[in-house]
Design an enzyme around this catalytic site. Structure first.
Site, PDB file in Angstrom:
ATOM      1  N   ASP A 144       0.880  -1.180   0.000  1.00 20.78           N
ATOM      2  CA  ASP A 144       0.000   0.000   0.000  1.00 20.78           C
ATOM      3  C   ASP A 144       0.916   1.227   0.000  1.00 20.78           C
ATOM      4  OD1 ASP A 144      -2.343   1.637   0.258  1.00 20.78           O
ATOM      5  OD2 ASP A 144      -2.023   1.765   2.416  1.00 20.78           O
ATOM      6  N   SER A 145       0.303   2.406  -0.102  1.00 17.84           N
ATOM      7  CA  SER A 145       1.085   3.642  -0.048  1.00 17.84           C
ATOM      8  C   SER A 145       1.534   3.960   1.378  1.00 17.84           C
ATOM      9  CB  SER A 145       0.221   4.800  -0.550  1.00 17.84           C
ATOM     10  OG  SER A 145      -0.937   4.901   0.268  1.00 17.84           O
TER      11      SER A 145
ATOM     12  N   CYS B 183      -4.470  -1.741  -1.426  1.00 14.45           N
ATOM     13  CA  CYS B 183      -4.672  -0.324  -1.711  1.00 14.45           C
ATOM     14  C   CYS B 183      -5.757  -0.205  -2.775  1.00 14.45           C
ATOM     15  CB  CYS B 183      -3.358   0.260  -2.226  1.00 14.45           C
ATOM     16  SG  CYS B 183      -3.518   1.933  -2.877  1.00 14.45           S
TER      17      CYS B 183
ATOM     18  N   GLU C 286      -3.010   8.658   8.324  1.00 12.26           N
ATOM     19  CA  GLU C 286      -1.542   8.570   8.447  1.00 12.26           C
ATOM     20  C   GLU C 286      -1.059   9.370   9.657  1.00 12.26           C
ATOM     21  OE1 GLU C 286       0.930   6.907   6.518  1.00 12.26           O
ATOM     22  OE2 GLU C 286      -0.743   5.891   5.544  1.00 12.26           O
TER      23      GLU C 286
ATOM     24  N   THR D 256      -6.631   2.475  -4.445  1.00 12.73           N
ATOM     25  CA  THR D 256      -6.199   3.304  -5.573  1.00 12.73           C
ATOM     26  C   THR D 256      -5.368   2.476  -6.555  1.00 12.73           C
ATOM     27  OG1 THR D 256      -6.069   5.101  -3.959  1.00 12.73           O
ATOM     28  CG2 THR D 256      -5.110   5.505  -6.125  1.00 12.73           C
TER      29      THR D 256
ATOM     30  N   GLY E 225      -3.668   8.606  -3.624  1.00 12.14           N
ATOM     31  CA  GLY E 225      -5.053   8.939  -3.987  1.00 12.14           C
ATOM     32  C   GLY E 225      -5.239  10.067  -4.967  1.00 12.14           C
TER      33      GLY E 225
ATOM     34  N   CYS F  49     -11.173   2.490   0.359  1.00 13.02           N
ATOM     35  CA  CYS F  49      -9.768   2.836   0.601  1.00 13.02           C
ATOM     36  C   CYS F  49      -9.384   2.117   1.876  1.00 13.02           C
ATOM     37  CB  CYS F  49      -9.614   4.346   0.770  1.00 13.02           C
ATOM     38  SG  CYS F  49      -8.014   4.846   1.424  1.00 13.02           S
ATOM     39  N   THR F  50      -8.220   1.478   1.867  1.00 10.37           N
ATOM     40  CA  THR F  50      -7.859   0.625   3.005  1.00 10.37           C
ATOM     41  C   THR F  50      -7.490   1.413   4.263  1.00 10.37           C
ATOM     42  OG1 THR F  50      -5.626   0.476   2.090  1.00 10.37           O
ATOM     43  CG2 THR F  50      -7.165  -1.299   1.544  1.00 10.37           C
ATOM     44  N   HIS F  51      -7.379   2.729   4.138  1.00  6.22           N
ATOM     45  CA  HIS F  51      -7.179   3.548   5.338  1.00  6.22           C
ATOM     46  C   HIS F  51      -8.495   3.718   6.122  1.00  6.22           C
ATOM     47  CE1 HIS F  51      -3.405   4.780   3.404  1.00  6.22           C
ATOM     48  NE2 HIS F  51      -3.038   5.347   4.538  1.00  6.22           N
TER      49      HIS F  51
HETATM   50  N1  DGL Z   1      -4.827   3.074   1.151  1.00  8.70           N
HETATM   51  C1  DGL Z   1      -4.916   3.553  -0.169  1.00  8.70           C
HETATM   52  C2  DGL Z   1      -6.191   3.202  -0.862  1.00  8.70           C
HETATM   53  O1  DGL Z   1      -6.763   2.208  -0.475  1.00  8.70           O
HETATM   54  C3  DGL Z   1      -4.212   4.785  -0.578  1.00  8.70           C
HETATM   55  C4  DGL Z   1      -4.533   6.092   0.028  1.00  8.70           C
HETATM   56  C5  DGL Z   1      -3.606   7.130  -0.515  1.00  8.70           C
HETATM   57  O2  DGL Z   1      -2.405   6.858  -0.593  1.00  8.70           O
HETATM   58  O3  DGL Z   1      -4.092   8.185  -0.906  1.00  8.70           O
HETATM   59  O4  DGL Z   1      -6.631   3.838  -1.770  1.00  8.70           O
END
Ligand code: DGL
Length: 270
Positions: free
Chosen positions: A10-11, A73, A154, A75, A43, A186-188
């Site tokens: 992921d990012s 991720c 984050e 994205t 993103g 989004c996984t966040h």
């Molecule tokens: N966790 C990511 C996702 O699921 C990326 C969020 C990001 O880097 O902007 O999209």
């Protein structure tokens, strides 16, 4: 049987919500996590850039001799999964397909209304909407990008007043729409699950894609005969492309693992 690890990327810290589910479902598997923190956020980047970054992440994991890759991720799944499948021969899956298939398999509603929240790039790609419409009959999809949430996650801002206000604002399109489910695309976003629950109430099914991916992976490893040995206790190692970030604090809280710091290594994947 295949004793090699599974690669996950992921990012940043968001993919750790997927890793947590994979650890829970597959305790015998070794995991290698790559957080491309140097290039966070994904993103708001162009599709071209995301493909380039995701190719490097997958390439690094393959160099670590992983047996499969999970794009943790949204994205990168929406914009780079198809490209990565063309480049690499190793099994690669993202968060969209396992989630859509799970909804399809378990649907009970005659008509189903699904909210999707994700990054700008994911929503613009239209991937969730396309795949939900292709796979599920009588579905209405309401999508909303929430660009502030991943950077806030984050920072570890997932339950303070700023987070509450942001979630209140972002949930507005879904209030009174009588959605059946909301996909955290989004996984966040699972880090905001409690606040989302407070806004949407108990009736709405909040979908953590990590859980769906972990379920899928469990079945896939078994059917392909590449699961690790039952007596093996899985270990995880973590690579970050930059360590000047809050990854460790947020991830330690998420995994409730105070030894996490000792398992993190900074690497260059340029
Ligand atoms: N966790 C990511 C996702 O699921 C990326 C969020 C990001 O880097 O902007 O999209």
């Amino acid at each position: 049987m295949d004793r090699r690890p599974i690669g996950i990327f992921d990012s940043g810290v968001g993919g750790m919500t997927v890793l947590a589910e994979i650890k829970r479902h597959l305790p015998n598997e070794d995991l290698i996590y790559l957080g491309d923190t140097k290039n966070f956020p994904y993103g708001d980047k162009s599709r071209e850039t995301i493909i380039k970054l995701a190719t490097k992440c997958a390439g690094f994991l393959i160099s670590q001799d992983v047996k499969a890759i999970v794009i943790a991720c949204g994205t990168a799944t929406s914009q780079a999964l198809d490209e990565l499948k063309k480049i690499y021969r190793i099994p690669i899956e993202g968060i969209i397909s396992p989630t859509v298939q799970d909804i399809k398999k378990n649907r009970k509603e005659e008509k189903i209304k699904i909210g999707v929240i994700a990054t700008e790039g994911t929503i613009k790609s239209n991937k969730w909407e396309e795949e939900l419409n292709n796979e599920i009959e009588n579905v209405e999809v309401i999508s909303k990008s929430c660009p502030l949430l991943a950077p806030m996650a984050e920072q570890g801002w997932t339950s303070n007043n700023v987070a509450k206000e942001a979630i209140r604002e972002y949930m507005k399109p879904f209030i009174n729409k009588k959605i059946d489910k909301i996909i955290l695309g989004c996984t966040h976003y699972p880090l905001f699950k409690e606040l989302i629950r407070q806004e949407l109430g108990n009736e709405v099914d909040i979908i953590n894609t990590g859980e769906k991916v972990a379920n899928y992976l469990q079945k896939y490893l078994l059917s392909a005969g590449i699961e690790n040995a039952k007596e093996h206790i899985g270990e995880s190692i973590y690579y970050l492309t930059d360590t000047e970030c809050n990854f460790i604090q947020v991830a330690e809280r998420l995994l409730q693992d105070e030894t996490l710091k000792s398992k993190i290594e900074k690497i260059n994947i340029e």
